[in-house]
Design a protein around this motif. Structure first.
Motif, PDB file in Angstrom:
ATOM      1  N   TRP A  90       0.851  -1.177   0.000  1.00 24.74           N
ATOM      2  CA  TRP A  90       0.000   0.000   0.000  1.00 24.74           C
ATOM      3  C   TRP A  90       0.896   1.240   0.000  1.00 24.74           C
ATOM      4  CZ3 TRP A  90      -1.312  -4.656   1.645  1.00 24.74           C
ATOM      5  CH2 TRP A  90      -2.629  -5.100   1.461  1.00 24.74           C
ATOM      6  N   GLY A  91       0.937   1.948  -1.119  1.00 27.86           N
ATOM      7  CA  GLY A  91       1.769   3.140  -1.194  1.00 27.86           C
ATOM      8  C   GLY A  91       2.950   2.947  -2.125  1.00 27.86           C
ATOM      9  N   TYR A  92       3.980   3.776  -1.908  1.00 21.35           N
ATOM     10  CA  TYR A  92       5.077   3.868  -2.858  1.00 21.35           C
ATOM     11  C   TYR A  92       6.356   3.175  -2.387  1.00 21.35           C
ATOM     12  CZ  TYR A  92       2.057   7.366  -5.016  1.00 21.35           C
ATOM     13  OH  TYR A  92       0.999   8.015  -5.616  1.00 21.35           O
TER      14      TYR A  92
ATOM     15  N   GLY B  15       0.430  -0.893  -5.325  1.00 17.22           N
ATOM     16  CA  GLY B  15       1.862  -0.629  -5.260  1.00 17.22           C
ATOM     17  C   GLY B  15       2.527  -0.332  -6.590  1.00 17.22           C
TER      18      GLY B  15
ATOM     19  N   GLU C 137      -4.080   1.823  -3.977  1.00 14.19           N
ATOM     20  CA  GLU C 137      -3.067   2.651  -3.328  1.00 14.19           C
ATOM     21  C   GLU C 137      -1.644   2.413  -3.844  1.00 14.19           C
ATOM     22  OE1 GLU C 137      -3.392   3.112   0.866  1.00 14.19           O
ATOM     23  OE2 GLU C 137      -5.457   2.431   0.894  1.00 14.19           O
ATOM     24  N   GLY C 138      -1.092   3.466  -4.441  1.00 11.33           N
ATOM     25  CA  GLY C 138       0.288   3.434  -4.896  1.00 11.33           C
ATOM     26  C   GLY C 138       0.504   2.750  -6.228  1.00 11.33           C
TER      27      GLY C 138
ATOM     28  N   SER D 134       1.471   2.083  -9.671  1.00 12.06           N
ATOM     29  CA  SER D 134       2.286   2.978 -10.494  1.00 12.06           C
ATOM     30  C   SER D 134       2.988   2.222 -11.611  1.00 12.06           C
ATOM     31  CB  SER D 134       3.352   3.680  -9.630  1.00 12.06           C
ATOM     32  OG  SER D 134       2.765   4.432  -8.594  1.00 12.06           O
TER      33      SER D 134
ATOM     34  N   GLY E 205      -1.822   6.924  -7.364  1.00 10.96           N
ATOM     35  CA  GLY E 205      -0.685   6.239  -7.971  1.00 10.96           C
ATOM     36  C   GLY E 205       0.087   7.199  -8.844  1.00 10.96           C
TER      37      GLY E 205
END
Length: 692
Positions: free
Chosen positions: A457-459, A492, A521-522, A524, A546
């Motif tokens: 979850w996220g970068y 992610g 979430e995230g 990318s 993202g």
């Protein structure tokens, strides 16, 4: 040297080296004997040699041949038709590594069965209802407790309240709505008449639905005066509903007093009695009833931390069924990712599961855990599962390299009628795994996401990358039970991951979030192209947040709440939308929390074609509040001219794309389609799903 060893020597050596290097054939039969050689497909006339009776013995013969130096060619272990009952998993270890295929004998259907057939029925009554009753001593002695029942190849319903629909919790002590994600509860107030102090109350389970998961919560006690239900463990997430001001829906599972409908059953553990109300036409003599005993049926157990792997094993044309379920691995969370597989692999490389059937079981069908590399899961049929179809994942970015999982092929599988116990399970769940080919699968009739890829979850750094999700047919999922799902769902940073050529449609959420393709979430650096998504409960494409995803040459049609959405506007480029066709029957094309958010220019959109079959079309809008039917109305909509004035879609057009029949969701473009002038390429979905 025993008889089998002598036969093995004769088979390979024959007194010379002529046999060495040739294919070895072993036979397993329900008519076999584990003291025989296994080199004959049927018992010989003297009755002194023939096939072996168990897969364990076949495995051991191959292992013995390998260690004695008599195995230097491929092996076929042929399983004759019939049922092979398993009370524990068949385990393969690194010492079993060899080019061995466990295969169905031509024209026959062997079944690896984790259950037991229930016999000895007598007719009785429960209240005013006629039922069958069977005494099961192992249950009474505490040696067996099953949670599923199957009659004539169909799952039967454990007795529950209510019969249809749900109850709703009236109040929840200590609920903190500001901490719904981490703050679980172990009690609630039941509405008047919904709960009772039933027989065997501690075997009763509350199955509550919160956002994107179900929560199975065993009952500890019930106080009739206060209507307080105390649970034996806390919920994973707070017991709150998606709708503001409401408490969760739930049903009550495994209630003896609920036994009243044909097809329902109940197991009384204290008395060791199984009760079953037959369907019309069912009689003990024409009804085969099985209850599962083993939860898992096959395990490939390598030791990746020690560099020891199970390699080159294959399973072809076999049927695996009647595996049970439990929550020994922990309560259900997103994707039911704690649930293992009926077939479980760890430290397995270059193994295959091909053209097999896995059904009538409580877990995921197939699991590839840490250190699984180069395996092929192809052409299988996985259905009537308690959880999902296929799950894979190994070490995360901080874990040991020996536990990395990747470069596996999951192709041409049919996964359907899943999530019957763990409703939040996915058709295919890829956690921390890279370089996989997830293609040509047909996934339908489950309650959560079809394909889920990524688990960060996220970068932060992410193992999930370079996955190819192509040519899958995903439809009729969600069924209005849970929220926050996608036909294809990602998490992610995933450079190299491609979502291409998929057909996704009919996604139905409970309250919010029934998306076709959902970059959560995230998510990318993902390429999303040549997909067709239509008839979704929310938007066809939705990005939570993202970076730098490319969304091009897709057809997005008839999203109930619009066709594309972005929740969180960030300072970087979130995604680029180009050369897509958007078709609406009224809702705006683009949505976000507020129209003002579009002024932040977090994404690029151009060279698209917009069309409304209803005649009226808004370019964008902010989403409003959820109504009682779980729909978001759009607010403060703006037209195409104003949309272009904000710097979007300067070269996009509003025109009829000339589909064959858009309202019937036939999206073949006519030769005079104006989309071609924008650079749009035809999308061929004739080969989605399992290849013929």
């Amino acid at each position: 040297m025993n008889y089998s060893e002598t036969a093995l020597t004769d088979y390979y050596m024959g007194g010379t080296d002529e046999g060495r290097g040739r294919q070895m054939d072993i036979y397993v039969s329900t008519k076999g004997n584990d003291s025989w050689s296994g080199f004959l497909p049927e018992p010989d006339k003297p009755g002194v040699d023939g096939p072996v009776a168990t897969l364990e013995r076949a495995r051991d013969i191959i292992r013995e041949a390998k260690y004695s130096g008599k195995l230097d060619g491929p092996v076929n272990a042929w399983l004759r038709g019939g049922r092979y009952f398993a009370e524990k998993p068949l385990v393969f270890k690194p010492e079993d590594s060899a080019p061995v295929s466990y295969r169905a004998y031509p024209g026959e259907q062997p079944v690896i069965d984790g259950g037991r057939r229930i016999a000895g029925w007598r007719t009785g009554t429960v209240g005013t209802f006629k039922c069958w009753i069977a005494d099961i001593p192992d249950v009474k002695d505490g040696k067996w407790y099953f949670r599923q029942l199957f009659a004539n190849g169909q799952r039967r319903q454990r007795a529950k309240f209510p019969k249809n629909g749900f109850y709703r919790m009236e109040a929840i002590p200590s609920l903190r709505k500001d901490n719904w994600f981490l703050d679980g509860q172990n009690a609630f107030i039941a509405s008047q008449g919904d709960f009772n102090k039933w027989k065997n109350i501690n075997d009763v389970e509350v199955v509550a639905f919160t956002k994107w998961i179900e929560q199975r919560l065993p009952v500890e006690s019930y106080d009739e005066a206060s209507r307080l239900v105390t649970l034996s463990r806390k919920s994973t997430m707070a017991l709150s509903d998606d709708f503001e001001g409401k408490y969760p829906r739930y049903h009550i599972d495994n209630v003896f007093e609920a036994l009243s409908e044909p097809g329902e059953w109940y197991l009384d553990r204290n008395d060791g009695k199984l009760y079953y109300i037959p369907l019309p036409g069912e009689e003990p003599e024409n009804t085969e009833i099985y209850a599962p005993f083993a939860a898992q049926l096959v395990k490939l157990l390598g030791c990746p931390d020690e560099g020891k792997y199970v390699e080159f094993l294959g399973f072809e044309g076999l049927t695996f069924e009647h595996g049970d379920w439990n929550q020994d691995n922990g309560p259900s969370v997103q994707g039911a990712h704690m649930v293992p597989g009926v077939i479980s692999m760890k430290g397995a490389r270059f193994c295959t599961i091909e053209d097999c059937t896995i059904s009538h079981s409580g877990f995921y069908g197939i699991e590839m855990a840490e250190g699984c590399f180069g395996n092929r899961i192809t052409g299988n049929r996985i259905y009537d599962m308690g959880a999902g179809g296929i799950k894979l994942g190994g070490s995360d970015a901080k874990g040991p390299k020996s536990g990395l999982t990747g470069n596996n092929a999951i192709a041409g599988n049919r996964i359907y009628s899943a999530g019957r116990v763990f409703y939040s399970a996915c058709g295919i769940l890829s956690l921390h795994s890279f370089g996989n080919d997830i293609s040509h699968n047909h996934i339908y009739d489950l309650y959560y996401s079809g394909i889920s890829c990524g688990w960060v979850w996220g970068y932060d750094e992410n193992v999930s990358k370079d996955n190819r999700i192509e040519k899958n047919h995903i439809h009729d999922i969600g069924h209005g039970l849970l929220s926050d799902m996608g036909g294809i769902y990602t998490l992610g940073v995933q450079p190299g991951t491609v979502i291409r050529g998929n057909l996704v449609h009919d996604i139905e959420k409970y309250c919010y979030g029934g998306w076709g393709i959902y970059t959560d979430e995230g998510s990318s650096h993902i390429l999303i192209e040549d997909n067709i998504c239509y008839r979704t409960g929310s938007q066809c494409f939705h990005q939570h947040y993202g970076r730098e995803n490319i969304v091009r040459n897709n057809i997005f049609a008839f999203g109930r709440e619009g066709n594309a959405a972005l929740t969180k506007m960030e300072k970087h480029l979130s995604f680029t939308l180009e050369r897509n066709i958007f078709v609406t029957d009224g809702p705006p094309i683009f949505l976000c929390p507020s129209v003002k958010n579009f002024e932040k220019r977090s994404f690029i959109s151009d060279l698209n074609l917009f069309w409304s079959v209803s005649g009226s079309m808004a370019a964008a809008g902010g989403w409003g509040r959820l109504d009682r039917d779980g729909c978001r109305s759009s607010e403060n909509t703006i037209g195409i001219t104003e949309w272009k004035g904000m710097g979007y879609d300067a070269h996009s057009i509003c025109a009829d794309p000339k589909f064959a029949d858009a309202e019937s969701c036939s999206f073949e473009l006519g030769p005079d389609s104006p989309a071609f002038a924008l650079g749009f390429r035809r999308i061929d979905v004739s080969d989605v799903g399992p290849e013929k």
